[in-house]
Design a protein around this motif. Structure first.
Motif, PDB file in Angstrom:
ATOM      1  N   UNK A   1       0.810  -1.214   0.000  1.00  9.61           N
ATOM      2  CA  UNK A   1       0.000   0.000   0.000  1.00  9.61           C
ATOM      3  C   UNK A   1       0.846   1.268   0.000  1.00  9.61           C
ATOM      4  N   UNK A   2       2.057   1.226   0.507  1.00 12.31           N
ATOM      5  CA  UNK A   2       2.888   2.427   0.558  1.00 12.31           C
ATOM      6  C   UNK A   2       3.233   2.918  -0.849  1.00 12.31           C
ATOM      7  N   UNK A   3       3.646   2.014  -1.722  1.00 11.42           N
ATOM      8  CA  UNK A   3       4.014   2.399  -3.088  1.00 11.42           C
ATOM      9  C   UNK A   3       2.758   2.686  -3.915  1.00 11.42           C
ATOM     10  N   UNK A   4       1.738   1.813  -3.802  1.00 15.59           N
ATOM     11  CA  UNK A   4       0.528   1.977  -4.612  1.00 15.59           C
ATOM     12  C   UNK A   4      -0.186   3.289  -4.326  1.00 15.59           C
ATOM     13  N   UNK A   5      -0.097   3.777  -3.104  1.00 16.41           N
ATOM     14  CA  UNK A   5      -0.797   5.012  -2.744  1.00 16.41           C
ATOM     15  C   UNK A   5      -0.080   6.264  -3.233  1.00 16.41           C
ATOM     16  N   UNK A   6       1.118   6.120  -3.773  1.00 17.47           N
ATOM     17  CA  UNK A   6       1.891   7.283  -4.223  1.00 17.47           C
ATOM     18  C   UNK A   6       2.034   7.365  -5.738  1.00 17.47           C
ATOM     19  N   UNK A   7       1.506   6.403  -6.453  1.00 16.48           N
ATOM     20  CA  UNK A   7       1.651   6.369  -7.911  1.00 16.48           C
ATOM     21  C   UNK A   7       0.459   7.053  -8.582  1.00 16.48           C
ATOM     22  N   UNK A   8       0.742   7.853  -9.604  1.00 20.07           N
ATOM     23  CA  UNK A   8      -0.333   8.496 -10.360  1.00 20.07           C
ATOM     24  C   UNK A   8      -1.143   7.479 -11.162  1.00 20.07           C
ATOM     25  N   UNK A   9      -0.463   6.495 -11.750  1.00 20.07           N
ATOM     26  CA  UNK A   9      -1.123   5.469 -12.555  1.00 20.07           C
ATOM     27  C   UNK A   9      -0.718   4.093 -12.033  1.00 20.07           C
ATOM     28  N   UNK A  10      -1.288   3.660 -10.902  1.00 21.14           N
ATOM     29  CA  UNK A  10      -0.806   2.430 -10.251  1.00 21.14           C
ATOM     30  C   UNK A  10      -0.995   1.179 -11.098  1.00 21.14           C
ATOM     31  N   UNK A  11      -2.118   1.065 -11.822  1.00 22.28           N
ATOM     32  CA  UNK A  11      -2.355  -0.145 -12.609  1.00 22.28           C
ATOM     33  C   UNK A  11      -1.379  -0.231 -13.774  1.00 22.28           C
ATOM     34  N   UNK A  12      -1.070   0.898 -14.396  1.00 21.07           N
ATOM     35  CA  UNK A  12      -0.112   0.905 -15.504  1.00 21.07           C
ATOM     36  C   UNK A  12       1.271   0.480 -15.018  1.00 21.07           C
ATOM     37  N   UNK A  13       1.686   0.992 -13.860  1.00 24.26           N
ATOM     38  CA  UNK A  13       2.981   0.606 -13.289  1.00 24.26           C
ATOM     39  C   UNK A  13       2.956  -0.867 -12.889  1.00 24.26           C
ATOM     40  N   UNK A  14       1.806  -1.332 -12.407  1.00 25.89           N
ATOM     41  CA  UNK A  14       1.678  -2.742 -12.039  1.00 25.89           C
ATOM     42  C   UNK A  14       1.881  -3.646 -13.244  1.00 25.89           C
ATOM     43  N   UNK A  15       1.252  -3.298 -14.349  1.00 30.59           N
ATOM     44  CA  UNK A  15       1.366  -4.121 -15.555  1.00 30.59           C
ATOM     45  C   UNK A  15       2.801  -4.112 -16.079  1.00 30.59           C
ATOM     46  N   UNK A  16       3.531  -3.035 -15.857  1.00 31.52           N
ATOM     47  CA  UNK A  16       4.921  -2.980 -16.292  1.00 31.52           C
ATOM     48  C   UNK A  16       5.802  -3.974 -15.550  1.00 31.52           C
ATOM     49  N   UNK A  17       5.330  -4.480 -14.415  1.00 36.23           N
ATOM     50  CA  UNK A  17       6.113  -5.441 -13.646  1.00 36.23           C
ATOM     51  C   UNK A  17       6.040  -6.853 -14.210  1.00 36.23           C
ATOM     52  N   UNK A  18       5.219  -7.062 -15.234  1.00 37.79           N
ATOM     53  CA  UNK A  18       5.080  -8.398 -15.815  1.00 37.79           C
ATOM     54  C   UNK A  18       6.334  -8.743 -16.617  1.00 37.79           C
ATOM     55  N   UNK A  19       6.961  -9.861 -16.280  1.00 36.22           N
ATOM     56  CA  UNK A  19       8.134 -10.349 -17.004  1.00 36.22           C
ATOM     57  C   UNK A  19       7.912 -11.840 -17.279  1.00 36.22           C
ATOM     58  N   UNK A  20       7.315 -12.116 -18.431  1.00 33.29           N
ATOM     59  CA  UNK A  20       6.989 -13.500 -18.754  1.00 33.29           C
ATOM     60  C   UNK A  20       8.247 -14.268 -19.128  1.00 33.29           C
ATOM     61  N   UNK A  21       9.005 -13.732 -20.065  1.00 33.67           N
ATOM     62  CA  UNK A  21      10.277 -14.334 -20.469  1.00 33.67           C
ATOM     63  C   UNK A  21      11.271 -13.209 -20.719  1.00 33.67           C
ATOM     64  N   UNK A  22      12.503 -13.558 -20.985  1.00 32.42           N
ATOM     65  CA  UNK A  22      13.531 -12.555 -21.241  1.00 32.42           C
ATOM     66  C   UNK A  22      13.341 -11.865 -22.590  1.00 32.42           C
ATOM     67  N   UNK A  23      12.736 -12.559 -23.543  1.00 28.98           N
ATOM     68  CA  UNK A  23      12.614 -11.969 -24.884  1.00 28.98           C
ATOM     69  C   UNK A  23      11.260 -11.274 -25.106  1.00 28.98           C
ATOM     70  N   UNK A  24      10.272 -11.525 -24.226  1.00 29.55           N
ATOM     71  CA  UNK A  24       8.963 -10.886 -24.367  1.00 29.55           C
ATOM     72  C   UNK A  24       8.891  -9.708 -23.397  1.00 29.55           C
ATOM     73  N   UNK A  25       9.158  -8.518 -23.911  1.00 26.44           N
ATOM     74  CA  UNK A  25       9.179  -7.309 -23.091  1.00 26.44           C
ATOM     75  C   UNK A  25       8.006  -6.405 -23.473  1.00 26.44           C
ATOM     76  N   UNK A  26       7.759  -5.419 -22.634  1.00 24.93           N
ATOM     77  CA  UNK A  26       6.684  -4.452 -22.851  1.00 24.93           C
ATOM     78  C   UNK A  26       5.336  -5.137 -23.031  1.00 24.93           C
TER      79      UNK A  26
END
Length: 452
Positions: A241-266
């Motif tokens: 909650x500390x980080x999520x409460x300070x982000x302007x676009x929390x869901x967008x930043x959350x989705x950026x944390x997805x790392x399925x494989x090394x070659x599939x980015x963004x």
């Protein structure tokens, strides 16, 4: 055109989902997390009840005034002056929704994805898209939404599995440590967003069966409640909650944390390509509702005449009405719930009292009593009601035992999610039972009997 619109029950449910769920994903969830902290995922149950109340009122209006939208109904009830004044307030409310959504989406695109593109250009493209769909009807938007919203909902649920390597349940613990007051306040904040279901009132003339209409909206509302709860669970479990409460676009930043494989980015770009069309449908529905309201004042059944001037007015006024993202976030979180509770709720109560008097003695059922289908339908209704009420009771019981046992918090969380999931499934069963009864009744009228 107003009179040539037919929308089925499935389209209604998914339109409600797009109206209520897609707008919350820009920046609104940050405010809920700021208030309730790690217990923010309990913030959807009271808004669900409020949206169901509005849906019930709208279904009553369909039964009392078939073939009329809410603007025409208010002119009938209140006359030229009182009804016109209330309709002007509704148009102002719809303008607020449009301005918030258009400007919020433009700011999001400008800050996160298109930093070198002028904000005015993004808004121009948005308004041209709105004006294009403004020449069509709700039926077109509903058909497009049938493709995008199910994908968007599946995407939201799949975030847990895509982020399982980043997820840590300890960030949610201890569960229910926030005070009950904070949880209650966090339940009032989404009421402003869930109030967008009122937009469906502009299209009541496209509805034929009021009970099936209510069941479809109920299913759509519960879809939103369940999906948003899962999104908050994932957001808090990955970021805390500390980080999520300070982000302007929390869901967008959350989705950026997805790392399925090394070659599939963004991967967020793939998911964004699903969210944006679904969100655009919400804006288009609000814009069509605005055009219907303006057309009602002009006494016209065709609103294409007002398409271009209304589109340019909305895009220009949104720039001056909400200068930056902070203003939009604060307005959605604190001012919009107040507007809904002060204006929309009293109007809904007044309409409910009126339609209860008008519909007295006009009970109609799509399913004859005594049939197996009727018993199944009643069981679905009762289970849904019990599960939603149980969610509230579970929170109260969990709050009472939070200081006595850590296991109690975990048990509360599991039961809460289970009850919400069961309510989602049984609301679908209720909707399908009514639809099946409608089809059987239509065939029975031709054959002269109803068999099940």
């Amino acid at each position: 055109m107003i009179h040539k619109q037919v929308v089925n029950h499935r389209q209604i449910a998914w339109l409600v989902g797009s109206l209520l769920m897609t707008g919350m994903m820009i920046s609104f969830l940050r405010s809920v997390v700021q208030v309730a902290r790690m217990d923010a995922w309990f913030s959807q149950i009271l808004p669900i009840f409020y949206a169901l109340f509005i849906a019930y009122v709208l279904s009553g209006l369909v039964e009392a005034y078939p073939g009329k939208n809410i603007f025409e109904i208010l002119f009938i009830i209140g006359g030229k002056w009182i009804g016109g004044a209330i309709n002007l307030l509704i148009l102002f409310y719809i303008w607020i929704i449009l301005a918030i959504d258009i400007k919020g989406a433009a700011d999001f695109l400008h800050i996160s994805l298109l930093p070198t593109t002028p904000l005015e250009v993004i808004l121009l493209v948005f308004v041209l898209l709105m004006m294009y769909y403004g020449k069509t009807s709700l039926e077109v938007a509903a058909r497009v939404n049938e493709f995008y919203f199910p994908l968007y909902f599946i995407m939201c649920i799949s975030l847990y599995f895509l982020l399982v390597n980043e997820y840590n349940v300890e960030r949610l613990e201890p569960i229910l440590t926030s005070s009950l007051d904070r949880i209650v306040v966090s339940n009032f904040l989404p009421v402003g967003v869930y109030g967008d279901i009122f937009l469906i009132g502009a299209f009541l003339h496209a509805i034929v069966e009021p009970r099936l209409f209510f069941a479809a909206m109920k299913h759509g509302v519960i879809i939103v409640g369940f999906g948003t709860t899962i999104m908050l669970l994932v957001l808090l479990g990955v970021m805390g909650f500390m980080i999520a409460s300070r982000l302007n676009f929390p869901i967008y930043i959350l989705v950026q944390q997805i790392h399925v494989t090394d070659f599939l980015d963004r991967v967020e770009m793939i998911l964004f390509s699903v969210w944006f069309p679904a969100f655009t449908i919400k804006v288009i529905v609000a814009y069509l509702a605005f055009l219907v309201g303006v057309g009602t004042f002009g006494g016209q059944r065709h609103y294409n005449t007002f398409n271009a001037p209304c589109g340019w007015f909305i895009v220009v006024s949104s720039i001056f009405g909400f200068p930056n993202v902070a203003h939009i976030d604060q307005f959605i979180s604190y001012s919009l719930p107040l507007i809904v509770l002060v204006f929309q709720l009293p109007l809904a109560i007044f309409l409910l009292i009126h339609v209860r008097r008008k519909n007295k003695g006009r009970e109609q059922s799509l399913i004859p009593e005594g049939t197996k289908l009727y018993r199944f339908y009643r069981s679905m209704v009762w289970i849904t009601t019990v599960c939603l009420s149980g969610c509230v009771i579970v929170i109260l019981i969990g709050d009472f035992f939070k200081d006595k046992s850590a296991v109690g918090g975990i048990a509360t969380a599991i039961v809460f999610i289970a009850l919400l999931l069961i309510a989602l499934l049984t609301s679908y069963g209720e909707m399908q039972a009514l639809n099946h009864g409608k089809q059987k009744l239509g065939r029975a009228k031709q054959a002269g009997s109803f068999r099940q």
